[in-house]
Design a protein around this motif. Structure first.
Motif, short mmCIF file in Angstrom:
data_model
loop_
_atom_site.label_atom_id
_atom_site.label_comp_id
_atom_site.label_asym_id
_atom_site.label_seq_id
_atom_site.Cartn_x
_atom_site.Cartn_y
_atom_site.Cartn_z
N GLU A 91 0.84 -1.18 -0.02
CA GLU A 91 0.06 -0.14 0.08
C GLU A 91 0.75 1.20 0.28
O GLU A 91 1.87 1.38 0.82
N THR A 92 0.41 2.22 -0.77
CA THR A 92 1.11 3.43 -0.84
C THR A 92 1.53 4.13 0.35
O THR A 92 0.64 4.43 1.03
N GLY A 93 2.88 4.27 0.58
CA GLY A 93 3.37 4.96 1.85
C GLY A 93 3.39 4.27 3.18
O GLY A 93 3.98 4.61 3.93
N GLU A 94 3.03 2.92 2.65
CA GLU A 94 3.52 1.72 3.91
C GLU A 94 4.62 1.29 3.85
O GLU A 94 5.41 1.09 2.69
N ARG A 95 5.01 0.34 4.85
CA ARG A 95 6.24 -0.45 4.83
C ARG A 95 6.50 -1.47 3.49
O ARG A 95 7.39 -1.24 3.02
N GLY A 96 5.27 -2.02 3.33
CA GLY A 96 5.19 -3.05 2.19
C GLY A 96 5.71 -2.38 0.92
O GLY A 96 6.40 -3.07 0.06
N GLN A 97 5.28 -1.25 0.65
CA GLN A 97 5.42 -0.48 -0.50
C GLN A 97 6.99 0.04 -0.56
O GLN A 97 7.72 -0.31 -1.97
N ARG A 98 7.45 0.22 0.47
CA ARG A 98 8.84 0.57 0.54
C ARG A 98 9.77 -0.56 0.31
O ARG A 98 10.93 -0.38 -0.32
N MET A 99 9.36 -1.60 0.93
CA MET A 99 10.11 -2.72 0.64
C MET A 99 10.00 -3.35 -0.97
O MET A 99 10.96 -3.52 -1.34
N ALA A 100 8.96 -3.03 -1.64
CA ALA A 100 9.03 -3.34 -2.97
C ALA A 100 9.68 -2.42 -3.64
O ALA A 100 10.44 -2.72 -4.72
N ALA A 101 9.68 -1.12 -3.45
CA ALA A 101 10.67 -0.34 -4.10
C ALA A 101 12.00 -0.53 -3.79
O ALA A 101 12.71 -0.48 -4.94
N ALA A 102 12.50 -1.03 -2.71
CA ALA A 102 13.64 -1.38 -2.57
C ALA A 102 14.17 -2.57 -3.33
O ALA A 102 15.31 -2.51 -3.98
N LEU A 103 13.20 -3.48 -3.41
CA LEU A 103 13.49 -4.72 -4.37
C LEU A 103 13.74 -4.33 -5.91
O LEU A 103 14.53 -4.64 -6.48
N LEU A 104 12.80 -3.28 -6.23
CA LEU A 104 12.86 -2.70 -7.71
C LEU A 104 14.17 -2.01 -7.76
O LEU A 104 14.99 -2.09 -8.83
N MET A 105 14.75 -1.34 -6.93
CA MET A 105 16.08 -0.57 -7.16
C MET A 105 17.20 -1.42 -7.12
O MET A 105 18.13 -1.35 -7.89
N ASP A 106 17.11 -2.44 -6.16
CA ASP A 106 18.19 -3.53 -6.20
C ASP A 106 18.45 -4.16 -7.69
O ASP A 106 19.31 -4.43 -8.00
N HIS A 107 17.16 -4.55 -8.19
CA HIS A 107 17.23 -5.17 -9.64
C HIS A 107 17.93 -4.30 -10.51
O HIS A 107 18.35 -4.69 -11.39
N PHE A 108 17.40 -2.83 -10.58
CA PHE A 108 17.92 -2.10 -11.65
C PHE A 108 19.43 -1.90 -11.37
O PHE A 108 19.99 -1.81 -12.40
N GLN A 109 19.64 -1.89 -10.10
CA GLN A 109 21.03 -1.67 -9.91
C GLN A 109 22.11 -2.63 -10.32
O GLN A 109 23.17 -2.53 -10.73
N LYS A 110 21.55 -3.91 -10.09
CA LYS A 110 22.43 -4.95 -10.42
C LYS A 110 22.50 -5.14 -12.07
O LYS A 110 23.38 -5.82 -12.25
N LEU A 111 21.40 -4.56 -12.50
CA LEU A 111 21.60 -4.89 -14.00
C LEU A 111 22.50 -4.01 -14.72
O LEU A 111 22.73 -3.89 -15.61
N GLY A 112 22.82 -2.98 -14.04
CA GLY A 112 23.84 -1.95 -14.30
C GLY A 112 23.22 -0.75 -15.08
O GLY A 112 23.58 0.09 -16.00
N LEU A 113 21.74 -0.67 -14.76
CA LEU A 113 21.08 0.47 -15.24
C LEU A 113 21.25 1.81 -14.47
O LEU A 113 21.73 1.66 -13.27
N LYS A 114 21.13 2.92 -15.09
CA LYS A 114 21.64 4.05 -14.52
C LYS A 114 20.54 4.50 -13.58
O LYS A 114 19.57 4.39 -13.75
N ALA A 115 20.86 5.14 -12.48
CA ALA A 115 20.03 5.90 -11.80
C ALA A 115 19.62 7.17 -12.20
O ALA A 115 20.86 8.35 -12.39
#
Length: 500
Positions: free
Chosen positions: A52-76
């Motif tokens: 849910e937007t703004g809640e802990r689970g959403q932030r965990m999902a955001a961290a999962l996505l960020m980690d995925h993009f970072q590992k692929l070598g995509l640019k921030a």
């Protein structure tokens, strides 16, 4: 000699095209059921608490996505101070109606009793005001009346988008609030209030623009039986006047008065759009954006709304496509145009993440060639398309017929899905064209394709879980988006816009 030369050039061109097709197929086949489900099993797990937007689970999902993009070598791509980030922070404000009532004479109608309040406004105690009839709420109804600081009452049809538009017209003319009769009977309004009560009581979230709340308070949806108590004429008598071609008869309708009270609970929230950037080669200034929303409904008590199909399916698709395009670039087969893989927050709250991105684009909108948006691509609409290999496309021909043709050709060449355009009709009652994140690109003149499959019994229920994903057709749909994107990022010219 000239004929031989032309023949050789044609052969070279055909071979080059064949290689391109083989190359696309090679990487398209790299998208697998196993890869999609690996991502989806995490996104839709109980551990992420329904995202849910703004809640802990959403932030965990955001961290999962960020980690995925970072590992692929995509640019921030997002500049935050002197750092670059995968997050675009989205400032939001949540407001919940603590109490509301509408008083006609001495009779007080609490919220959800023959009226319901929808809006962000508050009153300091009870506020009384004059009520002016504005027919169906069209702009021309305001030409001969001064409604500044007053309440206005309109009669419309049961179309929420039309009523929202009427509320903006009322606000632009200085009205304090809109009282809207949008149902023919009290019973229909009661059914609507029952359907939306949980949603309304949960509160409304909007993008925090930093601008103070304007004077317009919002809308009261009113039972038809109460119209006579306010204006002295019944709904049945006023309805034909409301939809007349001119303002004839308006002067005979007396002004009424009501009192209202609105108390709100307001809090500010920060959420995150998550994105990874893959730079192109010779056409790198142009951009294809591949999107989904990764938020869902969170939890209600012990029930977790996992949102496997809505929209874990689209988000896992974005993650897998990012991985395959990054692989192609590492192999020396990267895209000519740049790509942005973008997962939005706040879609379930009103397309908020995409609204914020469109108003604060990380890359210029004029350089954005196309948006390909996936929302609910992992299931079938059991009522209409059970056991069919299909996908519903929305918007592909709205702004660019050429984009529509590219999409059709990608499907006939690689995936052979049944392409269904039932929701592409702007008059379809579900108004799908306006209901997912692609709309915030389309309204800015950017061609879009929205991929979805229609609803099912588990839509917005705690039963939208991973084991119900129909894996093989889910894979085909994701591959169709990939092949369409492959063509868009590698062709010489961006899809031409239709003539307006």
């Amino acid at each position: 000699m000239r004929k031989i030369l032309l023949g050789l050039l044609t052969l070279v061109a055909l071979n080059t095209q064949a290689q391109k097709s083989e190359l696309a197929e090679k990487y398209g086949n790299s998208i697998t059921v196993e890869g999609l489900m690996d991502q989806l099993n995490i996104l839709a797990s109980d551990a992420l608490e329904g995202r849910e937007t703004g809640e802990r689970g959403q932030r965990m999902a955001a961290a999962l996505l960020m980690d995925h993009f970072q590992k692929l070598g995509l640019k921030a791509p997002v500049k935050q101070g002197d750092q670059m980030s995968y997050y675009q922070n989205v400032p939001l404000v949540s407001s919940k109606t603590k109490s509301s009532y509408l008083k006609i004479g001495k009779t007080k109608y609490e919220n959800f009793n023959k009226n319901v309040f929808v809006g962000t406004g508050v009153t300091a105690g009870e506020m009384s005001g004059e009520v002016i009839f504005v027919g169906n709420g069209a702009p021309e109804r305001y030409e001969s009346v001064d409604v500044k600081g007053k309440f206005v009452l309109m009669i419309g049809d049961n179309n929420y988008r039309a009523t929202r538009k009427a509320s903006k017209i009322a606000a632009a003319n200085g009205a304090k609030a809109l009282i809207a009769v949008r149902t023919e009977t009290d019973e229909i309004l009661e059914e609507l209030m029952t359907s939306y009560r949980r949603y309304l009581e949960a509160g409304r979230m909007t993008v925090d623009t930093g601008i103070e709340q304007n004077d317009f308070l919002g809308m009261y949806f009113l039972a038809p039986s109460l119209v006579k108590e306010i204006l002295g004429k019944s709904y049945e008598k006023l309805s034909p006047i409301a939809f007349s071609e001119d303002n004839a008869g308006f002067e005979k309708i007396k002004k009424g008065s009501v009192s209202i009270s609105i108390e709100k609970e307001v809090k500010k929230i920060t959420s995150e759009n998550v994105m990874g950037y893959l730079e192109g080669s010779d056409l790198k200034d142009e951009l294809v954006v591949v999107t989904s929303h990764y938020d869902h409904l969170g939890r209600r008590g012990d029930k977790i709304f996992n949102g496997a199909d809505d929209d874990g399916s689209g988000t896992a698709g974005v993650m897998e496509m990012a991985e395959v395009f990054a692989m192609a670039k590492a192999d020396g087969n990267g895209p000519r145009r740049s790509m942005l893989f973008l997962a939005f927050t706040g879609e379930e709250k009103g397309l908020l993440g995409s609204e914020y991105y469109a108003d604060n684009p990380v890359f210029p909108l004029e350089n954005t060639v196309t948006n390909l948006n996936m929302d609910m691509i992992g299931r079938n609409d059991d009522e209409n398309y059970n056991d069919k290999d299909y996908v519903c496309l929305v918007g592909s021909d709205k702004l660019s017929t050429e984009l529509h043709e590219i999409s059709e050709e990608a499907n006939s060449t690689y995936t052979d899905l049944e392409l269904n355009y039932v929701y592409n009709d702007e008059n379809h009652p579900e108004q799908i064209y306006y209901r997912s994140d692609h709309w915030n690109f389309a309204k800015n003149g950017i061609p879009v394709i929205f991929y979805t499959t229609g609803s099912h019994d588990d839509y917005h229920q705690e039963t939208d879980t991973v084991e119900k994903i129909e894996k093989e057709v889910y894979l085909k749909r994701t591959r169709l988006v990939f092949y369409t994107a492959w063509e868009l990022v590698n062709r010489d010219k961006r899809p031409a816009l239709n003539e307006q």
